[in-house]
Scaffold this active site. Structure first.
Site, PDB file in Angstrom:
ATOM      1  N   HIS A  18       0.857  -1.185   0.000  1.00 50.35           N
ATOM      2  CA  HIS A  18       0.000   0.000   0.000  1.00 50.35           C
ATOM      3  C   HIS A  18       0.898   1.243   0.000  1.00 50.35           C
ATOM      4  O   HIS A  18       1.860   1.310   0.778  1.00 50.35           O
ATOM      5  CB  HIS A  18      -0.905  -0.010   1.242  1.00 50.35           C
ATOM      6  CG  HIS A  18      -1.889   1.113   1.236  1.00 50.35           C
ATOM      7  ND1 HIS A  18      -3.024   1.093   0.441  1.00 50.35           N
ATOM      8  CD2 HIS A  18      -1.904   2.300   1.886  1.00 50.35           C
ATOM      9  CE1 HIS A  18      -3.695   2.213   0.609  1.00 50.35           C
ATOM     10  NE2 HIS A  18      -3.037   2.965   1.483  1.00 50.35           N
ATOM     11  N   GLU A  78       8.536   1.548  -2.760  1.00 49.55           N
ATOM     12  CA  GLU A  78       7.766   0.304  -2.939  1.00 49.55           C
ATOM     13  C   GLU A  78       8.621  -0.749  -3.615  1.00 49.55           C
ATOM     14  O   GLU A  78       8.630  -1.921  -3.215  1.00 49.55           O
ATOM     15  CB  GLU A  78       6.522   0.557  -3.804  1.00 49.55           C
ATOM     16  CG  GLU A  78       5.466   1.409  -3.149  1.00 49.55           C
ATOM     17  CD  GLU A  78       4.211   1.514  -4.009  1.00 49.55           C
ATOM     18  OE1 GLU A  78       3.788   0.500  -4.587  1.00 49.55           O
ATOM     19  OE2 GLU A  78       3.652   2.613  -4.113  1.00 49.55           O
TER      20      GLU A  78
END
Ligand code: GRF
Length: 208
Positions: free
Chosen positions: A111, A181
């Site tokens: 996320h 990420e």
């Protein structure tokens, strides 16, 4: 050390998928992607899989009369590939409780913010970064977490902070977060490859 068998689910461009492929090819991640499954036949993630000789599967609820039939097919794919972990990499659909229970503590999601802030329904893509900027927060980040039956809720495996700069737009923040990420997802998966993750009461404990 055991080589983890991964099944990646993605709906879009798949830059996180690419980062995982790269980490495996560079020997930083002791895993093998057995298949990439996408609900979108035109998604570039499927093309990335093909380019690396990874099985690319289009599987959408639209192909089945009922959600149960989708689940049966998906469970069969997991079994055929002896998948150890399901990796959600920008997958835009919620998995059913049947799948989540069958793979309890073996489904990971990434996320683009620090959960439990800026998560939940409607918090995806650029909306997350818009909400962060509108809140005035000085720090955002990345969360890799286990998937349970509540959206963006399962136990957190790894988090890393990313600064929010005064002149950030949602797009510039998204770009900076995405770089983190790409690093963090493989690190989190590697912890599973090394069997270092214990889960208890919605918390993970990482062995040294
Ligand atoms: C990422 O921002 C990820 O955090 C979210 O969906 C996005 C997927 O991007 N879950 P990509 O397809 O991996 O480029």
């Amino acid at each position: 050390m055991k080589k983890l068998k991964l099944l990646v689910l993605a709906s879009g461009g798949g830059t996180n998928l690419q980062a995982i492929i790269d980490a495996i090819e560079q020997g930083k991640l002791n895993a093998e992607i057995k298949a990439v499954v996408s609900n979108n036949s035109k998604a570039f993630c499927l093309e990335r899989a093909r380019q690396h000789d990874i099985q690319a599967i289009h599987l959408s609820h639209k192909m089945f009369a009922t959600p149960e039939e989708f689940d049966q097919r998906f469970l069969a794919i997991l079994k055929e590939n002896e998948a150890d972990l399901i990796i959600l990499a920008g997958y835009m659909k919620m998995l059913s409780p049947t799948i989540i229970r069958a793979y309890k503590n073996r489904i990971l999601n990434i996320h683009p913010a620090l959960l439990p802030s800026f998560g939940g329904e409607g918090m995806y893509g650029i909306h997350v970064h818009e909400a962060v900027i509108n809140s005035g927060a000085k720090v955002s980040g990345v969360t890799v977490h286990l998937v349970d039956e509540v959206y963006d809720h399962g136990a957190i495996v790894l988090q890393e902070a990313v600064p929010v700069l005064d002149d950030d737009t949602p797009e510039s923040l998204q770009e900076r977060v995405l770089k983190t990420e790409h690093k963090l997802y493989s690190q989190a998966i590697q912890l599973f490859a090394e069997e270092k993750v214990d889960v208890k009461d919605n918390r993970t404990y990482i062995k040294k």
